[in-house]
Design a protein around this motif. Structure first.
Motif, PDB file in Angstrom:
ATOM      1  N   UNK A 119       0.826  -1.207   0.000  1.00  0.00           N
ATOM      2  CA  UNK A 119       0.000   0.000   0.000  1.00  0.00           C
ATOM      3  C   UNK A 119       0.860   1.256   0.000  1.00  0.00           C
ATOM      4  N   UNK A 120       1.976   1.226   0.752  1.00  0.00           N
ATOM      5  CA  UNK A 120       2.881   2.384   0.742  1.00  0.00           C
ATOM      6  C   UNK A 120       3.395   2.621  -0.667  1.00  0.00           C
ATOM      7  N   UNK A 126      -6.859  16.923  -4.129  1.00  0.00           N
ATOM      8  CA  UNK A 126      -7.495  16.465  -2.886  1.00  0.00           C
ATOM      9  C   UNK A 126      -7.991  15.028  -3.042  1.00  0.00           C
ATOM     10  N   UNK A 127      -8.569  14.732  -4.183  1.00  0.00           N
ATOM     11  CA  UNK A 127      -9.044  13.376  -4.466  1.00  0.00           C
ATOM     12  C   UNK A 127      -7.885  12.381  -4.446  1.00  0.00           C
ATOM     13  N   UNK A 128      -6.765  12.774  -5.053  1.00  0.00           N
ATOM     14  CA  UNK A 128      -5.598  11.903  -5.054  1.00  0.00           C
ATOM     15  C   UNK A 128      -5.010  11.772  -3.649  1.00  0.00           C
ATOM     16  N   UNK A 129      -5.047  12.845  -2.870  1.00  0.00           N
ATOM     17  CA  UNK A 129      -4.592  12.775  -1.486  1.00  0.00           C
ATOM     18  C   UNK A 129      -5.450  11.785  -0.701  1.00  0.00           C
ATOM     19  N   UNK A 130      -6.768  11.845  -0.933  1.00  0.00           N
ATOM     20  CA  UNK A 130      -7.649  10.866  -0.303  1.00  0.00           C
ATOM     21  C   UNK A 130      -7.274   9.449  -0.691  1.00  0.00           C
ATOM     22  N   UNK A 131      -6.903   9.258  -1.984  1.00  0.00           N
ATOM     23  CA  UNK A 131      -6.479   7.940  -2.432  1.00  0.00           C
ATOM     24  C   UNK A 131      -5.208   7.483  -1.747  1.00  0.00           C
ATOM     25  N   UNK A 132      -4.247   8.414  -1.569  1.00  0.00           N
ATOM     26  CA  UNK A 132      -3.005   8.055  -0.901  1.00  0.00           C
ATOM     27  C   UNK A 132      -3.220   7.679   0.551  1.00  0.00           C
ATOM     28  N   UNK A 155      -4.994   4.312   0.725  1.00  0.00           N
ATOM     29  CA  UNK A 155      -4.140   3.139   0.489  1.00  0.00           C
ATOM     30  C   UNK A 155      -3.387   2.740   1.750  1.00  0.00           C
ATOM     31  N   UNK A 156      -2.862   3.723   2.465  1.00  0.00           N
ATOM     32  CA  UNK A 156      -2.165   3.409   3.705  1.00  0.00           C
ATOM     33  C   UNK A 156      -3.125   2.849   4.750  1.00  0.00           C
ATOM     34  N   UNK A 157      -4.283   3.496   4.879  1.00  0.00           N
ATOM     35  CA  UNK A 157      -5.255   3.060   5.887  1.00  0.00           C
ATOM     36  C   UNK A 157      -5.791   1.675   5.571  1.00  0.00           C
ATOM     37  N   UNK A 158      -6.141   1.428   4.317  1.00  0.00           N
ATOM     38  CA  UNK A 158      -6.667   0.111   3.955  1.00  0.00           C
ATOM     39  C   UNK A 158      -5.605  -0.972   4.117  1.00  0.00           C
ATOM     40  N   UNK A 159      -4.340  -0.647   3.828  1.00  0.00           N
ATOM     41  CA  UNK A 159      -3.276  -1.624   4.035  1.00  0.00           C
ATOM     42  C   UNK A 159      -3.146  -2.000   5.499  1.00  0.00           C
ATOM     43  N   UNK A 160      -3.231  -1.004   6.382  1.00  0.00           N
ATOM     44  CA  UNK A 160      -3.159  -1.274   7.820  1.00  0.00           C
ATOM     45  C   UNK A 160      -4.362  -2.103   8.274  1.00  0.00           C
ATOM     46  N   UNK A 161      -5.546  -1.752   7.789  1.00  0.00           N
ATOM     47  CA  UNK A 161      -6.749  -2.502   8.159  1.00  0.00           C
ATOM     48  C   UNK A 161      -6.646  -3.959   7.696  1.00  0.00           C
ATOM     49  N   UNK A 162      -6.161  -4.166   6.457  1.00  0.00           N
ATOM     50  CA  UNK A 162      -6.049  -5.523   5.926  1.00  0.00           C
ATOM     51  C   UNK A 162      -5.055  -6.352   6.731  1.00  0.00           C
ATOM     52  N   UNK A 163      -3.918  -5.754   7.130  1.00  0.00           N
ATOM     53  CA  UNK A 163      -2.952  -6.487   7.959  1.00  0.00           C
ATOM     54  C   UNK A 163      -3.534  -6.784   9.341  1.00  0.00           C
ATOM     55  N   UNK A 164      -4.310  -5.836   9.881  1.00  0.00           N
ATOM     56  CA  UNK A 164      -4.895  -6.028  11.210  1.00  0.00           C
ATOM     57  C   UNK A 164      -5.948  -7.128  11.200  1.00  0.00           C
ATOM     58  N   UNK A 165      -6.777  -7.146  10.156  1.00  0.00           N
ATOM     59  CA  UNK A 165      -7.828  -8.160  10.060  1.00  0.00           C
ATOM     60  C   UNK A 165      -7.308  -9.483   9.527  1.00  0.00           C
TER      61      UNK A 165
END
Length: 413
Positions: free
Chosen positions: A144-145, A264-270, A273-283
């Motif tokens: 994700x990074x 701003x939209x691309x910032x949200x995407x960035x 990606x980090x947040x979803x990667x952390x969530x996926x590793x946590x779950x």
């Protein structure tokens, strides 16, 4: 001069930091060059006296070329080494950007094809390196990074290209992209030798280019993953291709304001990606996370369709930030899941296969979006229709989870 330490002498933590940083930087350069024209489409269209909606065909050519390159990218990465393949991709970006700077539709079409070939090579090369040097416990976050390079590249394009185009001319923006690619290519030179110790010069480039597609089709979970990427990338590319043109032509935004929304939209995407990667590793379940992302993506699409002139600009900024966090934020988790379920030694090949499926979706989806705009005459409704496309990815995520559950029950540890 004393030789620097080899990659094997560098501690694992520093090694993966080096690999992630380098692949992230390369991805930013490639993505910003590919996103450049959509951010300045109204300016370029006025210069060439054509419709700004034609930017959809430029993006289509990029992904048509990426689709063809992706069939050979696995063999190229293993033959040249992933580091050298990344350098080649950056050199190709420079050539494609310079061609796109020529104020001629045929030259720009050729530039799009050249840029696309770089896109088809950089992701398999990066996936090979991350799968080789990364650790299983943080694989979703690591991918994700690196994949934040896509929205960061788009953010860079959205923040800088409109200003450069207005101040110095739109051709200058492509010249800057070419220069950045060449600098990045040179910076990778000291690294590729230590990265490419696993290359195999004996691999033929004329091997069956469809072997990775056959492999993906033969493994059920990979088959569903290919459907997920096909659906989600259509939403992502249609959004990033047309949002600036939509805001300028229908939303009353200036080119600079629309570029800011794009950023701003691309910032949200960035961030996504980090947040979803952390969530996926946590779950511990990346495929389920892909399904959750799809649900939120569809909701954001429906929200876009409901925008009226009464909406404040901050509300529009916020909505597109959420849309970006989902429609642009899914890729890191996807590539990590793909690497996790790929047979040994096949990560780069299957990454190329996923690009092939993605490109097929874009080749069908972006022209369809362009054609439907001629019929409906409204971008907002079209963004709303993207919710239906996201639903295909949601369904594929559910079926992939179900398939893995059945397989785990049939083959207990």
């Amino acid at each position: 001069m004393r030789p620097g330490p080899s990659m094997d002498a560098i501690p694992l933590r520093n090694r993966i930091v080096t690999v992630v940083s380098a692949t992230l930087g390369a991805q930013v350069v490639v993505s910003s060059a590919s996103a450049l024209l959509p951010t300045i489409a109204p300016k370029v269209a006025a210069s060439l006296q054509v419709s700004p909606a034609l930017v959809g065909y430029y993006v289509t050519l990029i992904y048509a070329s990426a689709m063809v390159t992706s069939l050979f990218s696995g063999n190229l990465v293993r033959r040249w080494g992933a580091g050298r393949a990344a350098q080649v991709a950056l050199a190709v970006v420079a050539v494609g950007s310079l061609l796109s700077a020529i104020p001629s539709l045929p030259a720009m079409a050729l530039g799009a094809l050249v840029l696309g070939s770089s896109y088809g090579l950089i992701t398999p090369a990066s996936s090979h390196l991350l799968a080789r040097f990364g650790s299983a416990g943080s694989i979703n976050f690591i991918f994700s990074v690196k994949q934040t390079g896509v929205p960061v590249g788009g953010m860079v394009a959205g923040a800088s290209a409109p200003a450069i185009a207005l101040a110095l001319g739109w051709q200058t923006a492509f010249g800057v992209a070419a220069a950045a690619a060449l600098v990045a290519m040179v910076l990778l030179e000291p690294l590729h030798r230590s990265w490419d110790t696993d290359r195999n010069p004996g691999i033929g480039l004329l091997q069956n280019p469809f072997s990775a597609l056959v492999l993906a089709h033969g493994i059920p979970v990979l088959r569903w993953l290919m459907i997920i990427t096909t659906a989600y990338v259509v939403v992502q590319v249609c959004l990033t291709t047309f949002v600036v043109t939509a805001l300028v032509t229908e939303g009353g935004f200036s080119l600079l304001e629309a570029g800011a929304v794009f950023s701003v939209m691309q910032l949200g995407g960035g961030v996504g990606r980090l947040a979803w990667g952390w969530v996926a590793d946590s779950l511990g379940n990346g495929i389920a996370v892909l399904g959750i992302i799809g649900v939120l993506m569809a909701a954001a699409g429906l929200g876009t369709a409901s925008i009226t002139p009464d909406w404040s600009k901050p509300a529009i900024y916020g909505l597109f930030a959420v849309y970006g966090a989902t429609a642009i934020g899914w890729n890191g988790v996807f590539h990590a899941v793909l690497a996790r379920h790929s047979p040994a030694g096949q990560v780069s090949a299957l990454s190329g296969a996923s690009l092939f499926y993605s490109s097929v979706g874009i080749l069908l989806g972006v022209p369809a979006f362009t054609a439907l705009h001629h019929v409906l005459g409204n971008y907002g409704r079209l963004f709303g229709l993207m919710a239906l496309v996201a639903c295909a990815g949601i369904a594929a995520s559910w079926l992939a989870c179900k398939n893995l559950a059945v397989a785990a029950h049939s083959n207990p540890p």
